[in-house]
Design a protein around this motif. Structure first.
Motif, short mmCIF file in Angstrom:
data_model
loop_
_atom_site.label_atom_id
_atom_site.label_comp_id
_atom_site.label_asym_id
_atom_site.label_seq_id
_atom_site.Cartn_x
_atom_site.Cartn_y
_atom_site.Cartn_z
N PHE A 8 0.85 -1.19 0.00
CA PHE A 8 0.00 0.00 0.00
C PHE A 8 0.89 1.23 0.00
O PHE A 8 2.07 1.16 0.33
N PHE A 9 0.30 2.38 -0.34
CA PHE A 9 1.06 3.62 -0.32
C PHE A 9 0.96 4.28 1.05
O PHE A 9 -0.12 4.34 1.65
N SER A 12 2.92 9.08 5.06
CA SER A 12 3.95 9.55 6.00
C SER A 12 5.34 9.17 5.54
O SER A 12 6.31 9.89 5.83
N LEU A 13 5.50 8.07 4.81
CA LEU A 13 6.80 7.66 4.29
C LEU A 13 7.07 8.21 2.90
O LEU A 13 8.23 8.33 2.48
N GLY A 14 6.01 8.49 2.17
CA GLY A 14 6.16 8.99 0.81
C GLY A 14 6.48 7.93 -0.22
O GLY A 14 6.85 8.24 -1.35
N SER A 18 4.89 -2.14 3.05
CA SER A 18 4.48 -3.54 3.04
C SER A 18 4.20 -4.03 4.45
O SER A 18 4.81 -3.57 5.42
N MET A 19 3.27 -4.96 4.54
CA MET A 19 3.02 -5.66 5.80
C MET A 19 2.42 -7.03 5.49
O MET A 19 1.75 -7.22 4.48
N GLU A 101 -0.30 6.20 11.20
CA GLU A 101 -0.85 5.85 9.89
C GLU A 101 -1.17 4.37 9.76
O GLU A 101 -2.25 4.00 9.28
N LEU A 102 -0.24 3.52 10.17
CA LEU A 102 -0.43 2.08 9.98
C LEU A 102 -1.68 1.54 10.66
O LEU A 102 -2.48 0.83 10.03
N PRO A 103 -1.91 1.82 11.97
CA PRO A 103 -3.13 1.29 12.59
C PRO A 103 -4.41 1.76 11.88
O PRO A 103 -5.35 0.97 11.69
#
Length: 258
Positions: A8-9, A12-14, A18-19, A101-103
């Motif tokens: 996914f994009f 925050s990282l630009g 991946s997860m 962002e991730l959660p």
């Protein structure tokens, strides 16, 4: 359980991120694997990797899917490179990514619970530090955190090994007493008026991080935090972590099923 390789994009990282995610599934005819689910959205464990690894490592080196299946919990395993779960001085904002962002993204993709009592963090080495940082920074969001052979005294390690941290922190002498210092965060949780997270910590007595872990253990005990600590002969290796993640899953304060 269902296994998802998710790309996914990340704003925050630009860049694309991946997860791995494993989700509970009740399978009545599957042979050799116990399974269960909670009613409603899934309790979630954010399971973090170490310095030399990525989001694939827990699936490659342990049987985490089999261990989690009978508990009925989801496991989210993100990739954060060699960031030490920080907004890097010379690199992406991995702390913003992992804590904010991730959660939110994971819950938008999958049926994951938002309630504090259904969210947990765990990790090994660098990831043990990251898990403790998540729960101690956000005791209102995480019911528990577990560190396996964690790099829990990051201030001292950054001073001793500055080349490993020069891209992460602008000034390693300023880590102590900051939001990147678990000892400082433990102080804040000790003064927190709400419910503090339960903590689990383990380290092998032959591990190069053992003395760091003893210092953090003793500090948490002085503050009277709710810490479960285990040690035994062991080194910084996957045989030890494969055994200990099973203990962590048994220890997690999962609520009773309704």
């Amino acid at each position: 359980m269902a296994f998802i390789d998710c790309h996914f994009f990340s704003d925050s990282l630009g860049v694309s991120a991946s997860m791995y995610v494993i989700l509970p599934q009740v399978a009545r005819s599957q042979i050799g694997l116990a399974s269960s689910v909670y009613g409603g959205k899934h309790p979630t464990l954010y399971l973090l990797h170490g310095l030399s690894d990525d989001h694939t490592i827990w699936m490659r080196r342990t049987s985490i899917e089999r261990y989690a299946s009978e508990l009925g919990i989801a496991v989210v395993m993100p990739a954060v490179n060699r960031s030490f779960y920080a907004d890097m001085a010379s690199g992406p904002k991995y702390w913003t990514f992992i804590s904010e962002e991730l959660p939110a993204l994971a819950r938008s993709f999958f049926p994951l619970a938002e309630e504090r009592e259904l969210n947990f963090a765990a990790g090994l080495s660098m990831g043990g530090y990251g898990a403790m940082k998540l729960a101690l920074t956000h005791p209102d969001r995480f019911a528990a955190a577990a560190s396996l052979s964690g790099a829990v005294d990051i201030s001292q390690r950054a001073i001793n090994f500055p080349d490993d941290f020069k891209l992460i922190y602008e000034d390693v002498t300023r880590i102590k007493g900051s939001g990147n210092d678990l000892f400082h965060l433990a102080d804040q949780v000790a003064a927190y008026q709400g419910e503090a997270p339960q903590l689990y910590q383990c380290c092998g007595t032959e591990d190069f991080l053992y003395e760091d872990n003893v210092r953090f253990r003793d500090y948490c005990r002085e503050l009277k935090l709710n810490l479960t600590y285990e040690e035994e002969p062991g080194q910084h290796e996957w045989g030890y972590w494969d055994r200990k993640i099973q203990n962590v899953l048994k220890w997690l304060p999962l609520p009773a099923r309704s």
